[in-house]
Design a protein around this motif. Structure first.
Motif, PDB file in Angstrom:
ATOM      1  N   LEU A 136       0.811  -1.215   0.000  1.00  0.00           N
ATOM      2  CA  LEU A 136       0.000   0.000   0.000  1.00  0.00           C
ATOM      3  C   LEU A 136       0.846   1.268   0.000  1.00  0.00           C
ATOM      4  O   LEU A 136       0.384   2.326  -0.440  1.00  0.00           O
ATOM      5  CB  LEU A 136      -0.916   0.021   1.232  1.00  0.00           C
ATOM      6  CG  LEU A 136      -2.066  -0.985   1.275  1.00  0.00           C
ATOM      7  CD1 LEU A 136      -2.744  -0.949   2.641  1.00  0.00           C
ATOM      8  CD2 LEU A 136      -3.081  -0.683   0.180  1.00  0.00           C
ATOM      9  N   GLY A 137       2.059   1.149   0.536  1.00  0.00           N
ATOM     10  CA  GLY A 137       2.858   2.352   0.716  1.00  0.00           C
ATOM     11  C   GLY A 137       2.337   3.191   1.866  1.00  0.00           C
ATOM     12  O   GLY A 137       2.566   4.405   1.931  1.00  0.00           O
ATOM     13  N   VAL A 138       1.615   2.554   2.775  1.00  0.00           N
ATOM     14  CA  VAL A 138       0.990   3.237   3.909  1.00  0.00           C
ATOM     15  C   VAL A 138       1.528   2.617   5.198  1.00  0.00           C
ATOM     16  O   VAL A 138       1.612   1.389   5.299  1.00  0.00           O
ATOM     17  CB  VAL A 138      -0.548   3.072   3.865  1.00  0.00           C
ATOM     18  CG1 VAL A 138      -1.204   3.654   5.109  1.00  0.00           C
ATOM     19  CG2 VAL A 138      -1.115   3.713   2.608  1.00  0.00           C
ATOM     20  N   PRO A 139       1.895   3.410   6.203  1.00  0.00           N
ATOM     21  CA  PRO A 139       2.304   2.826   7.493  1.00  0.00           C
ATOM     22  C   PRO A 139       1.165   2.004   8.081  1.00  0.00           C
ATOM     23  O   PRO A 139       0.006   2.447   8.082  1.00  0.00           O
ATOM     24  CB  PRO A 139       2.608   4.050   8.362  1.00  0.00           C
ATOM     25  CG  PRO A 139       2.827   5.166   7.403  1.00  0.00           C
ATOM     26  CD  PRO A 139       1.973   4.880   6.217  1.00  0.00           C
ATOM     27  N   VAL A 140       1.449   0.819   8.565  1.00  0.00           N
ATOM     28  CA  VAL A 140       0.432  -0.084   9.109  1.00  0.00           C
ATOM     29  C   VAL A 140       0.810  -0.468  10.532  1.00  0.00           C
ATOM     30  O   VAL A 140       1.962  -0.808  10.808  1.00  0.00           O
ATOM     31  CB  VAL A 140       0.291  -1.359   8.247  1.00  0.00           C
ATOM     32  CG1 VAL A 140      -0.720  -2.327   8.879  1.00  0.00           C
ATOM     33  CG2 VAL A 140      -0.130  -1.001   6.826  1.00  0.00           C
ATOM     34  N   MET A 141      -0.184  -0.408  11.450  1.00  0.00           N
ATOM     35  CA  MET A 141       0.034  -0.830  12.827  1.00  0.00           C
ATOM     36  C   MET A 141      -1.100  -1.756  13.253  1.00  0.00           C
ATOM     37  O   MET A 141      -2.269  -1.525  12.918  1.00  0.00           O
ATOM     38  CB  MET A 141       0.107   0.366  13.778  1.00  0.00           C
ATOM     39  CG  MET A 141       1.354   1.215  13.584  1.00  0.00           C
ATOM     40  SD  MET A 141       1.588   2.388  14.944  1.00  0.00           S
ATOM     41  CE  MET A 141       1.906   1.266  16.310  1.00  0.00           C
ATOM     42  N   ALA A 142      -0.770  -2.825  13.976  1.00  0.00           N
ATOM     43  CA  ALA A 142      -1.751  -3.767  14.501  1.00  0.00           C
ATOM     44  C   ALA A 142      -2.108  -3.368  15.929  1.00  0.00           C
ATOM     45  O   ALA A 142      -1.216  -3.205  16.770  1.00  0.00           O
ATOM     46  CB  ALA A 142      -1.195  -5.187  14.476  1.00  0.00           C
ATOM     47  N   ILE A 143      -3.406  -3.197  16.201  1.00  0.00           N
ATOM     48  CA  ILE A 143      -3.839  -2.756  17.529  1.00  0.00           C
ATOM     49  C   ILE A 143      -5.049  -3.564  17.990  1.00  0.00           C
ATOM     50  O   ILE A 143      -5.662  -4.298  17.203  1.00  0.00           O
ATOM     51  CB  ILE A 143      -4.216  -1.258  17.546  1.00  0.00           C
ATOM     52  CG1 ILE A 143      -5.479  -1.030  16.690  1.00  0.00           C
ATOM     53  CG2 ILE A 143      -3.072  -0.390  17.088  1.00  0.00           C
ATOM     54  CD1 ILE A 143      -6.100   0.336  16.867  1.00  0.00           C
ATOM     55  N   SER A 144      -5.373  -3.431  19.258  1.00  0.00           N
ATOM     56  CA  SER A 144      -6.639  -3.919  19.805  1.00  0.00           C
ATOM     57  C   SER A 144      -7.169  -2.819  20.715  1.00  0.00           C
ATOM     58  O   SER A 144      -6.753  -2.692  21.868  1.00  0.00           O
ATOM     59  CB  SER A 144      -6.453  -5.218  20.597  1.00  0.00           C
ATOM     60  OG  SER A 144      -7.694  -5.613  21.182  1.00  0.00           O
TER      61      SER A 144
END
Length: 720
Positions: A136-144
């Motif tokens: 995507l070229g987008v910063p990705v973060m996994a959260i809950s």
């Protein structure tokens, strides 16, 4: 530095949960579509920066179809955001990415937060976040957000990216190839001047013109030459790809990209549990769904107002009125306080406002059970199961959310009608929502039911069901009027997954409602109860009535002016009239006023008549809601329809209470003369209802007529 962040994503992905966590707020959350219907913002300090976070209504695409979606789109296009946190969730990540790609096309500063990662194991999925970010070229973060995992890190990263973008002041270019596929430089050059004048990006507008977005066309204000050239260029693009329209072409290209991303980033573990959808075979069964829902609600009311709720309320009542109230009265007597001061505290404060607090355990239990139903995902099933019935009366399953929220607060509920599919449906939903019994009416029901009826919980449950029935009947009648009629919509709603209720969220929902209840009691109810007690115990010359035999209080004069109106309903006395008048401010004050004026002897005010008691609580159920709810109705549908709502509710409340009272008298007395009178009145009411209904039907058949019963054209329309 000032940083402005907006939370954007599909409905029910956890935006408000994340907002509450980041801003330490208590906004309403629920496991169903359409909880948030307006933008909410909060500013706070984070490090050395001033951060403003805005929680936006759920949106599937930047091409919108409802009022609350337009709020989100306008926020994104405003250019006010330093960064957008796009929230997706693991259960529907591929579908959520459709909005992500559109944001990438727009070129806004963006960070993707993949929420509900705690459910990955349950769903049997794996996600390669690094690969997703690379594609995507987008910063990705996994959260809950539910369990507050990685949310602080998300905020820090969002602030860092926003500050970097403000320093660069350049449009963000993402790696996704969709922009290049959909973009027509020819269209962009045609509309560049118009786009700049509208404050929009020309490249993004060119993409939206390819997919024929009506909002962008309206904003650009193209002349005929520009519009013809742009349409010709757009048609050349999608027809070359074998599509008949640009909207289908753009959607197909985005989904092709999403499929490629999903194939590389989303995997499944063999043998993993995929959820609990098998429960729906029972809960959504064609024949069992509605009976199960009624049984569930009956169980809620049995536990709330049966033994458990009554025991807790009785204990609190003894503590407030007997212990605290008695001690206060004795203390005032010991110091020689004037008699009227003693009874103001005993009857006005403890007997009035204090008596409302005794229902806190029952109200808490009710909100507990409703919060559990919300958080598990059952409410979205209720919308699904009732859509067929609602469709026949001009509503849809979405209206269920608004109506069920009316059990809490009518003022808040009417705003959620913004997620309805059409304007006429939204207006109808707003007009019928006040018939839902809000929590403020509960003390009235509980007090009267305890005084007159053996099964208190059953009486209260029947009142709730009556409110729903009246609302549906009113919607049926409104649907026969052209002004409110709307075509049967396609009901498309995301079915939220079943989830175990989170204790913190349930406690937050309960506390928010308890806090609102106690605030009303401590302010509006307390103040109004004291005023009513004073007016009810002093004459216009300020003589204390109990010390002046034959004296008439100020409130007795005022209430007596309208008491005769309620005589046909069985409670035509000044005490009942006064209580109902106070209910226009807050419904809790109805019983607080009665308790204060009648010295806790509510039975005497209602003439010890069970039929009058039933008519009284029905009137409280159906008549005009509090001032805040009326104000919310005005805000949503305008002053004219607000007055229509007020008059309609008063008329319906009076008519239904009249029928309830005289039907009750009919069964209780057995007097032949009374039976004949009741049957005659019933026949007149039935005839009047038929005439009104036929008149409404004729309006639909006649192009110009708005009210005649003949069905012929007339000139009434021009006067409305």
């Amino acid at each position: 530095m000032e940083i402005r962040i907006s939370l954007l994503g599909n409905p029910n992905v956890g935006k408000t949960t994340l907002y509450n966590d980041l801003t330490k707020s208590f906004e309403h959350i629920g496991n169903w579509h359409g909880v948030t219907v307006e933008a909410k913002s909060k500013t706070f300090k984070s490090g050395g920066d001033t951060v403003t976070i805005t929680d936006l209504p759920g949106i599937y695409s930047l091409t919108v179809y409802s009022k609350e979606e337009a709020v989100s789109r306008d926020n994104v296009l405003s250019g006010r955001n330093d960064i957008i946190i796009n929230i997706c969730e693991v259960n529907n990540l591929a579908r959520n990415l459709y909005l992500t790609l559109q944001l990438a096309e727009l070129g806004v500063p963006l960070i993707l937060a993949v929420n509900m990662t705690d459910e990955l194991r349950l769903q049997g999925k794996t996600i390669d976040y690094a690969a997703l970010s690379g594609l995507l070229g987008v910063p990705v973060m996994a959260i809950s957000a539910k369990y507050k995992k990685k949310t602080a890190e998300l905020l820090s990263e969002a602030v860092r990216i926003a500050k970097k973008h403000k320093a660069d002041s350049q449009k963000v270019l993402y790696k996704s190839g969709i922009s290049r596929i959909l973009l027509s430089k020819e269209i962009a050059s045609i509309i560049s001047f118009n786009a700049k004048a509208a404050g929009l990006d020309a490249d993004w507008c060119a993409i939206k013109l390819v997919e024929n977005d009506p909002y962008v066309r309206e904003r650009l204000m193209l002349d005929k030459t520009q519009e013809s050239a742009a349409n010709k260029a757009a048609a050349a693009i999608y027809r070359a790809a074998g599509f008949s329209d640009g909207e289908s072409f753009a959607a197909a290209r985005r989904y092709e990209e999403i499929d490629k991303i999903a194939a590389k980033c989303i995997g499944h573990r063999a043998g993993a549990v995929r959820g609990f959808s098998g429960i729906d075979r029972l809960l959504l069964n064609k024949w069992l769904a509605l009976p199960i829902f009624i049984l569930v609600m009956a169980a809620v009311f049995f536990l709330t107002f049966g033994f458990v709720g009554k025991f807790l309320s009785a204990a609190l009542d003894a503590l407030i009125n007997d212990t605290a109230g008695g001690a206060a009265f004795k203390a005032l007597s010991d110091i020689g306080a004037p008699v009227w001061i003693r009874y103001l505290i005993k009857d006005g404060v403890f007997g009035g406002a204090g008596s409302i607090i005794t229902f806190l355990p029952q109200i808490t239990l009710l909100f507990l059970f409703l919060a559990l139903l919300e958080d598990t995902g059952y409410l979205s099933r209720v919308a699904y199961m009732t859509d067929g019935l609602f469709g026949k009366i001009g509503l849809s399953g979405r209206s269920v959310f608004t109506m069920l929220m009316g059990f809490g607060c009518s003022a808040t509920a009417v705003m959620t009608a913004r997620n309805c599919e059409s304007e006429s449906m939204r207006i109808k939903t707003v007009l019928i929502t006040p018939f839902m019994s809000c929590s403020a009416r509960l003390p009235v029901y509980a007090t009267v039911a305890a005084a007159f009826f053996i099964n208190q919980w059953l009486m209260i449950f029947l009142l709730y069901m009556l409110g729903i029935a009246v609302a549906l009947l009113v919607s049926l009648v409104l649907d026969s009027i052209p002004r409110f009629k709307c075509p049967r919509p396609d009901f498309i709603m995301e079915m939220s997954p079943y989830r175990l209720p989170a204790l913190s969220r349930v406690i937050m929902i309960i506390w928010k409602n308890i806090r609102a209840f106690l605030t009303r009691v401590a302010t509006v109810v307390f103040g109004l109860t004291v005023i009513i007690w004073i007016l009810s115990n002093f004459t216009f010359t300020f003589r204390y009535v109990p010390d002046a035999p034959g004296a008439v209080s100020m409130m007795q004069h005022i209430g007596g002016l309208i008491a005769w109106i309620f005589a046909p309903l069985g409670f035509g006395n000044w005490q009942a009239a006064t209580a109902l008048l106070s209910g226009f401010v807050a419904k809790e004050t109805v019983i607080a006023a009665l308790q204060s004026i009648a010295h806790s002897d509510v039975s005497a005010v209602l003439n010890n008549d069970m039929a009058a008691a039933a008519a009284f609580v029905v009137f409280v159920l159906l008549y005009v809601p509090c001032v805040s709810a009326v104000s919310a109705i005005k805000k949503e549908v305008g002053a004219r329809l607000m007055w229509v709502s007020v008059i309609m509710q008063l008329g319906i409340a009076y008519a239904v209470s009249f029928v309830v009272y005289w039907t009750g008298r009919l069964f209780l007395s057995g007097d032949p003369g009374l039976i004949a009178g009741v049957l005659t009145a019933a026949a007149i009411l039935a005839y009047s209802a038929i005439v009104l209904y036929k008149s409404a039907q004729n309006r639909a058949k006649c192009k110009n007529c708005t009210g005649c019963t003949s069905g012929k054209s007339c000139n009434v329309q021009k006067y409305l």
